[in-house]
Design an enzyme around this catalytic site. Structure first.
Site, PDB file in Angstrom:
ATOM      1  N   SER A 563      54.030  44.788   1.173  1.00  0.00           N
ATOM      2  CA  SER A 563      53.067  45.802   1.798  1.00  0.00           C
ATOM      3  C   SER A 563      51.746  44.841   2.255  1.00  0.00           C
ATOM      4  O   SER A 563      51.889  43.956   2.944  1.00  0.00           O
ATOM      5  CB  SER A 563      52.686  46.864   1.027  1.00  0.00           C
ATOM      6  N   ASP A 650      59.985  53.820   6.991  1.00  0.00           N
ATOM      7  CA  ASP A 650      58.589  53.574   6.216  1.00  0.00           C
ATOM      8  C   ASP A 650      57.532  54.327   7.115  1.00  0.00           C
ATOM      9  O   ASP A 650      57.249  53.818   8.200  1.00  0.00           O
ATOM     10  CB  ASP A 650      58.355  52.197   6.093  1.00  0.00           C
ATOM     11  N   HIS A 682      59.112  53.399   2.171  1.00  0.00           N
ATOM     12  CA  HIS A 682      58.243  52.184   1.725  1.00  0.00           C
ATOM     13  C   HIS A 682      58.927  51.345   0.622  1.00  0.00           C
ATOM     14  O   HIS A 682      58.454  50.396   0.345  1.00  0.00           O
ATOM     15  CB  HIS A 682      56.834  52.630   1.444  1.00  0.00           C
TER      16      HIS A 682
END
Length: 718
Positions: A563, A650, A682
């Site tokens: 991320s 996501d 995600h």
């Protein structure tokens, strides 16, 4: 003919997909940029889907030789996990609540059993595979997930009287949940169905209402709703709406069941509103009106018969302070409880009837202490390991004699304690079983301090298997992890999959770079906005130290982050490609400038407090453009091997970012692979076996990158 087709397909899969370049000019602040891969953003375009599928085939072809290693690691993970197991029961009302898993099943089973007596606070010692007296299955995730490629359980809450179950399910991976209610007395699912909600929802203390949130077009939770159970969802009442696109909204009841708290927060500012729990249609009342840059959160208590709020805030207190105010007049006089103390970052306060638990950080480690309401003294809990993580967990009751804690370290498996406040003693309730003869004494952990380029001391946490020798005595393969954003801390914690690396001689390290919260609020401030580059240079400085000090060599050093940590991975690959053999980037935020320039995309406006606003500020635009990985792929350098892992659904970091990045890397000859889960979000795939297999694939790739860096004899397959 079939053989020819198969051979042709195999040959095609062995060639890296080439994304066509298509002119797409982006102009801001007089700067015109041609972004030739922006067309990959069209998620519904069949050509885009075909390209992602071709990337998956190519990755599968390039990694086919890893199948035996991946399978071996998967079996190691599976072999270390007690597949039929139970959590430690948590008391709420007249029931013990717990979850259990069964061998061969992907998802957990949520259950409860009756308490023995009102004075019983010792959870029953449940044995895996043994029947539980009086057990009632509340929700079996395996049944709920039947026929679905993806399944995620969001909200799971039982009413105070134990009669109703509220639960939310996501079957796409896009973090939109459908809420349902089940009558636990009759096992009947009620007609109430609420679609498209955010993850958080809660039942009112009287069990008559559901409070939930919904999101706007940018995936920002912006509205709080009140649903009367049994009524048509179309008639739900809007309790609160926040129009400012910088703020997220959530809602929940205080542990005392006295108030509904509606919370609003950006990265730098917060605000709370109170609604009496016994009159949810009343006008919300603000605790403290929002002020730019002031963050706070409140927790209700009753002290000397008066309703009070314990408020944790940073108004003139960089590392936060704790004050007490009257709940009837929050803006009135403040009583200092824990004054600001530089170097002690107060994180949170959990209030109970008779005392509170305070969480804070000092010297880079998490701490917990029990706060005495009368004296404001804090009794800190002591742990004897040099590195660890600790926090409260599972404490729904208002007046318990015990506090439930979660504890762990690199070498100590996840452990559940109950802390007796009166006797100041810890009772071990359960430690995560690790099968296969795991002995924590076979492993060691320690902290290093690395001097960054500007003289700042950066903490680094290490764990290794003792039989391979002390790190630094001779170069070893090193797996270096980093994050460094949002004041998030990456504390030393136990990992079963990681053992498959440690047992092959790999040293695992976490670089606690600026932008995280490990060293207090200033540590975060020094790694955000126009100081963001410190996050990247800290990681590079740590890697360079590990090489220069003889811990490893560049050909035996792999980096990983996900991320915002994936942004870190892209940045360090551009800054110092010569230091790393491989880079694993999970759901990586590598096209940050394009995303943050577009306020129509999910979360963009909220993110301006973290990264800056390049849309309206030319200085921020230039600064972000100078480090965004996709914008700064370099010609004429030899990149480390790169694996980017993403998910088609996501909603936080869109698949298009790593897809564009990999296409650009290939232009300069980089060995870059893209793996896109076509049904996931995600957090990746759902189901524990699927998650273990996915991690086994990533670890097999890391070992392949390390190659002969893995000590001989450690593992034949490696």
């Amino acid at each position: 003919m079939g053989r020819v087709t198969d051979a042709s397909a195999a040959a095609a899969a062995s060639v890296p997909p080439v994304a066509p370049r298509r002119t797409h000019v982006r102009t801001h602040h007089g700067d015109a940029v041609d972004d030739p891969y922006e067309w990959l953003r069209a998620k519904d375009d069949t050509e885009v889907v075909a390209h992602l599928e071709a990337e998956n085939r190519y990755t599968e072809s390039r990694t086919a030789h890893l199948a035996p290693v991946q399978e071996r690691i998967f079996e190691e993970i599976k072999g270390r996990v007690l597949e039929t197991d139970l959590s430690v029961p948590t008391r709420r009302g007249a029931w013990w609540y717990y979850a259990r898993t069964e061998e061969g099943k992907q998802y957990g089973i949520q259950c409860r059993a009756p308490i023995g007596s009102p004075d019983d606070w010792t959870p029953p010692a449940l044995e895996p595979g043994e029947p539980v007296v009086g057990e009632q299955i509340l929700l079996d995730g395996n049944l709920e997930a039947d026929g679905q490629e993806f399944f995620s359980l969001g909200t799971f809450e039982v009413s105070t009287d134990g009669r109703l179950l509220l639960y939310g399910v996501d079957v796409e991976g896009d973090e939109r949940y459908t809420l349902r209610v089940r009558d636990l007395d009759t096992d009947e699912t009620l007609p109430d169905v609420i679609e498209g909600t955010f993850a958080g929802a809660t039942l009112s203390p009287d069990g008559r209402h559901i409070v939930y949130t919904t999101v706007d077009d940018a995936w920002r939770p912006d509205t709080v709703w009140l649903h009367e159970i049994g009524a048509d969802a179309a008639s739900d009442r809007r309790l609160f709406h926040e129009p400012d696109e910088r703020f997220w909204v959530d809602a929940g009841f205080t542990r005392s069941d006295r108030f509904l708290v509606i919370g609003l927060g950006s990265s730098i500012t917060s605000e709370e509103w109170l609604v009496p729990a016994d009159d949810l249609t009343a006008q919300p009342r603000v605790v403290w009106p929002r002020r730019e840059g002031v963050e706070y959160d409140s927790s209700h208590a009753v002290v000397d018969g008066e309703d009070v709020l314990y408020v944790l805030h940073n108004d003139g207190a960089l590392d936060f302070e704790l004050v007490r105010v009257a709940a009837s007049d929050p803006a009135g006089p403040r009583t200092a409880v824990l004054p600001h103390e530089p170097g002690r970052r107060l994180l949170g306060v959990s209030t109970f009837r008779d005392w509170a638990v305070v969480g804070y950080r000092r010297d880079g480690l998490a701490r917990l202490g029990v706060l005495d309401y009368a004296t404001a003294a804090v009794d800190e809990l002591a742990f004897d390991e040099p590195l660890y993580s600790v926090g409260t967990a599972g404490n729904p009751e208002w007046a318990p004699p015990l506090v439930r804690l979660g504890y762990g370290s690199f070498v100590t498996p996840s452990t559940v304690y109950d802390y007796d406040v009166a006797t100041r003693t810890l009772a071990l309730r359960k430690q995560q079983p690790v099968l296969g003869g795991y002995d924590p004494g076979d492993y060691a952990q320690r902290r290093l301090w690395v001097t960054a380029t500007d003289g700042v001391q950066v903490p680094v946490s290490l764990v290794w298997k003792r039989s391979f020798g002390e790190p630094g005595a001779a170069p070893r393969p090193v797996h270096l992890y980093g994050y460094g954003s949002y004041e998030a801390t990456i504390d030393p914690g136990f990992s079963v999959p990681r053992l498959s690396l440690l047992d092959r001689g790999v040293v695992f390290a976490i670089a606690h770079v600026r932008g995280g919260g490990e060293m207090g609020r200033q540590w975060y401030e020094d790694g955000k906005l126009l100081h963001k580059r410190n996050t990247f240079t800290d990681f590079v400085d740590v890697a360079r130290h590990l090489v220069d000090a003889g811990y490893t060599r560049p050909e035996h050093l792999v980096a990983e982050g996900g991320s915002a940590g994936g942004l870190l991975m892209g940045a360090i690959a551009n800054l110092a490609p010569e230091l790393f053999a491989g880079v694993l980037a999970d759901v990586p935020f590598v096209d940050a400038l394009t995303t943050i320039l577009d306020p129509s995309l999910p979360l963009t406006v909220i993110e301006w407090d973290e990264w800056g606003d390049p849309l309206h500020d030319a200085g921020v635009y230039a600064y972000m453009k100078s480090y965004t990985p996709y914008e700064n792929v370099r010609e004429g350098v030899r990149y480390p091997r790169i694996l980017a892992v993403t998910s088609f659904n996501d909603t936080r970091v869109l698949y298009v970012e790593p897809a564009k990045w990999v296409a650009r890397l290939r232009e300069v000859g980089a060995d870059a692979l893209l793996r896109c889960e076509m049904v996931a979000g995600h957090g990746g795939v759902s189901g524990r076996y699927s998650a273990w297999r996915e991690r086994a694939f990533e670890l097999a790739w890391l070992l392949d990158v390390l190659g002969d860096g893995v000590p001989s004899g450690a593992e034949a397959d490696a």
